[in-house]
Design a protein around this motif. Structure first.
Motif, PDB file in Angstrom:
ATOM      1  N   LEU A  80       0.817  -1.210   0.000  1.00  0.00           N
ATOM      2  CA  LEU A  80       0.000   0.000   0.000  1.00  0.00           C
ATOM      3  C   LEU A  80       0.854   1.266   0.000  1.00  0.00           C
ATOM      4  O   LEU A  80       0.494   2.265  -0.625  1.00  0.00           O
ATOM      5  N   LYS A  81       1.995   1.221   0.679  1.00  0.00           N
ATOM      6  CA  LYS A  81       2.904   2.375   0.662  1.00  0.00           C
ATOM      7  C   LYS A  81       3.413   2.636  -0.752  1.00  0.00           C
ATOM      8  O   LYS A  81       3.487   3.783  -1.187  1.00  0.00           O
ATOM      9  N   ARG A  82       3.771   1.556  -1.475  1.00  0.00           N
ATOM     10  CA  ARG A  82       4.237   1.718  -2.860  1.00  0.00           C
ATOM     11  C   ARG A  82       3.125   2.279  -3.735  1.00  0.00           C
ATOM     12  O   ARG A  82       3.352   3.164  -4.563  1.00  0.00           O
ATOM     13  N   LEU A  83       1.923   1.757  -3.562  1.00  0.00           N
ATOM     14  CA  LEU A  83       0.776   2.228  -4.340  1.00  0.00           C
ATOM     15  C   LEU A  83       0.510   3.704  -4.062  1.00  0.00           C
ATOM     16  O   LEU A  83       0.286   4.491  -4.992  1.00  0.00           O
ATOM     17  N   LEU A  84       0.563   4.102  -2.798  1.00  0.00           N
ATOM     18  CA  LEU A  84       0.360   5.501  -2.436  1.00  0.00           C
ATOM     19  C   LEU A  84       1.440   6.388  -3.064  1.00  0.00           C
ATOM     20  O   LEU A  84       1.137   7.464  -3.594  1.00  0.00           O
ATOM     21  N   ALA A  85       2.672   5.943  -3.027  1.00  0.00           N
ATOM     22  CA  ALA A  85       3.761   6.725  -3.622  1.00  0.00           C
ATOM     23  C   ALA A  85       3.547   6.895  -5.127  1.00  0.00           C
ATOM     24  O   ALA A  85       3.765   7.983  -5.679  1.00  0.00           O
ATOM     25  N   GLU A  86       3.089   5.834  -5.798  1.00  0.00           N
ATOM     26  CA  GLU A  86       2.813   5.928  -7.238  1.00  0.00           C
ATOM     27  C   GLU A  86       1.696   6.934  -7.514  1.00  0.00           C
ATOM     28  O   GLU A  86       1.789   7.742  -8.434  1.00  0.00           O
ATOM     29  N   LYS A  87       0.646   6.886  -6.717  1.00  0.00           N
ATOM     30  CA  LYS A  87      -0.483   7.808  -6.906  1.00  0.00           C
ATOM     31  C   LYS A  87      -0.065   9.251  -6.632  1.00  0.00           C
ATOM     32  O   LYS A  87      -0.481  10.171  -7.334  1.00  0.00           O
ATOM     33  N   GLU A  88       0.759   9.449  -5.618  1.00  0.00           N
ATOM     34  CA  GLU A  88       1.246  10.795  -5.328  1.00  0.00           C
ATOM     35  C   GLU A  88       2.089  11.320  -6.483  1.00  0.00           C
ATOM     36  O   GLU A  88       2.008  12.500  -6.842  1.00  0.00           O
ATOM     37  N   LEU A  89       2.899  10.451  -7.077  1.00  0.00           N
ATOM     38  CA  LEU A  89       3.707  10.842  -8.230  1.00  0.00           C
ATOM     39  C   LEU A  89       2.804  11.204  -9.410  1.00  0.00           C
ATOM     40  O   LEU A  89       3.025  12.211 -10.077  1.00  0.00           O
ATOM     41  N   GLU A  90       1.777  10.397  -9.654  1.00  0.00           N
ATOM     42  CA  GLU A  90       0.836  10.695 -10.736  1.00  0.00           C
ATOM     43  C   GLU A  90       0.162  12.053 -10.512  1.00  0.00           C
ATOM     44  O   GLU A  90       0.027  12.851 -11.444  1.00  0.00           O
ATOM     45  N   LEU A  91      -0.264  12.310  -9.286  1.00  0.00           N
ATOM     46  CA  LEU A  91      -0.892  13.598  -8.973  1.00  0.00           C
ATOM     47  C   LEU A  91       0.070  14.757  -9.186  1.00  0.00           C
ATOM     48  O   LEU A  91      -0.318  15.812  -9.720  1.00  0.00           O
ATOM     49  N   ALA A  92       1.303  14.580  -8.784  1.00  0.00           N
ATOM     50  CA  ALA A  92       2.296  15.637  -8.963  1.00  0.00           C
ATOM     51  C   ALA A  92       2.509  15.924 -10.445  1.00  0.00           C
ATOM     52  O   ALA A  92       2.608  17.089 -10.859  1.00  0.00           O
ATOM     53  N   ILE A  93       2.546  14.872 -11.254  1.00  0.00           N
ATOM     54  CA  ILE A  93       2.719  15.050 -12.703  1.00  0.00           C
ATOM     55  C   ILE A  93       1.507  15.772 -13.293  1.00  0.00           C
ATOM     56  O   ILE A  93       1.642  16.706 -14.096  1.00  0.00           O
ATOM     57  N   LEU A  94       0.313  15.362 -12.878  1.00  0.00           N
ATOM     58  CA  LEU A  94      -0.900  16.008 -13.389  1.00  0.00           C
ATOM     59  C   LEU A  94      -0.965  17.473 -12.970  1.00  0.00           C
ATOM     60  O   LEU A  94      -1.356  18.339 -13.770  1.00  0.00           O
ATOM     61  N   ARG A  95      -0.597  17.777 -11.747  1.00  0.00           N
ATOM     62  CA  ARG A  95      -0.591  19.176 -11.293  1.00  0.00           C
ATOM     63  C   ARG A  95       0.399  20.003 -12.112  1.00  0.00           C
ATOM     64  O   ARG A  95       0.116  21.133 -12.485  1.00  0.00           O
ATOM     65  N   GLU A  96       1.549  19.420 -12.363  1.00  0.00           N
ATOM     66  CA  GLU A  96       2.567  20.128 -13.142  1.00  0.00           C
ATOM     67  C   GLU A  96       2.065  20.386 -14.560  1.00  0.00           C
ATOM     68  O   GLU A  96       2.263  21.464 -15.110  1.00  0.00           O
ATOM     69  N   LEU A  97       1.396  19.401 -15.132  1.00  0.00           N
ATOM     70  CA  LEU A  97       0.862  19.568 -16.487  1.00  0.00           C
ATOM     71  C   LEU A  97      -0.229  20.630 -16.528  1.00  0.00           C
ATOM     72  O   LEU A  97      -0.304  21.407 -17.487  1.00  0.00           O
ATOM     73  N   THR A  98      -1.077  20.681 -15.530  1.00  0.00           N
ATOM     74  CA  THR A  98      -2.142  21.681 -15.535  1.00  0.00           C
ATOM     75  C   THR A  98      -1.613  23.073 -15.260  1.00  0.00           C
ATOM     76  O   THR A  98      -2.211  24.063 -15.696  1.00  0.00           O
ATOM     77  N   ASN A  99      -0.496  23.172 -14.578  1.00  0.00           N
ATOM     78  CA  ASN A  99       0.091  24.480 -14.271  1.00  0.00           C
ATOM     79  C   ASN A  99       0.899  25.048 -15.428  1.00  0.00           C
ATOM     80  O   ASN A  99       1.136  26.238 -15.500  1.00  0.00           O
TER      81      ASN A  99
END
Length: 108
Positions: A80-99
């Protein structure tokens, strides 16, 4: 008398203490005419449980079940920690793309 109960818990603790003091299981084993394997078994049990005393069978079984459950929970927690880290990375990438400004969207 069975071989498991041949020696008292106090005697086993005394042997372990002597082995720790001398740093040599073989010498202590010869002194008391005990197999080195037996002493190594006592030392292993002492390191694992903090005591040479034998637990009742029901308690040993319960401890084995709890240890297995703990291991399973630890594995699931790591997953679950690995899954959470992957999701956080995806969110960071999406935020960067929208910005960032996308030139293609402006032209349309």
């Amino acid at each position: 008398m069975s071989s498991k109960n041949q020696y008292s818990d106090e005697f086993k603790e005394q042997i372990i203490k002597e082995c720790q003091e001398t740093g040599n299981v073989a010498i202590v084993a010869r002194r008391y005419n005990i197999s080195t394997n037996t002493i190594h078994t006592w030392i292993k049990k002492y390191r694992q449980t903090g005591s040479v005393k034998t637990l009742p069978k029901a308690e040993r079984d319960r401890n084995k079940i709890l240890a297995k459950q703990l291991q399973e929970v630890s594995i699931e927690n790591d997953r679950l920690k690995r899954l959470l880290a992957e999701k956080e990375l995806e969110l960071a990438i999406l935020r960067e793309l929208t910005n960032t400004k996308n030139p293609r969207l402006r032209q349309g």
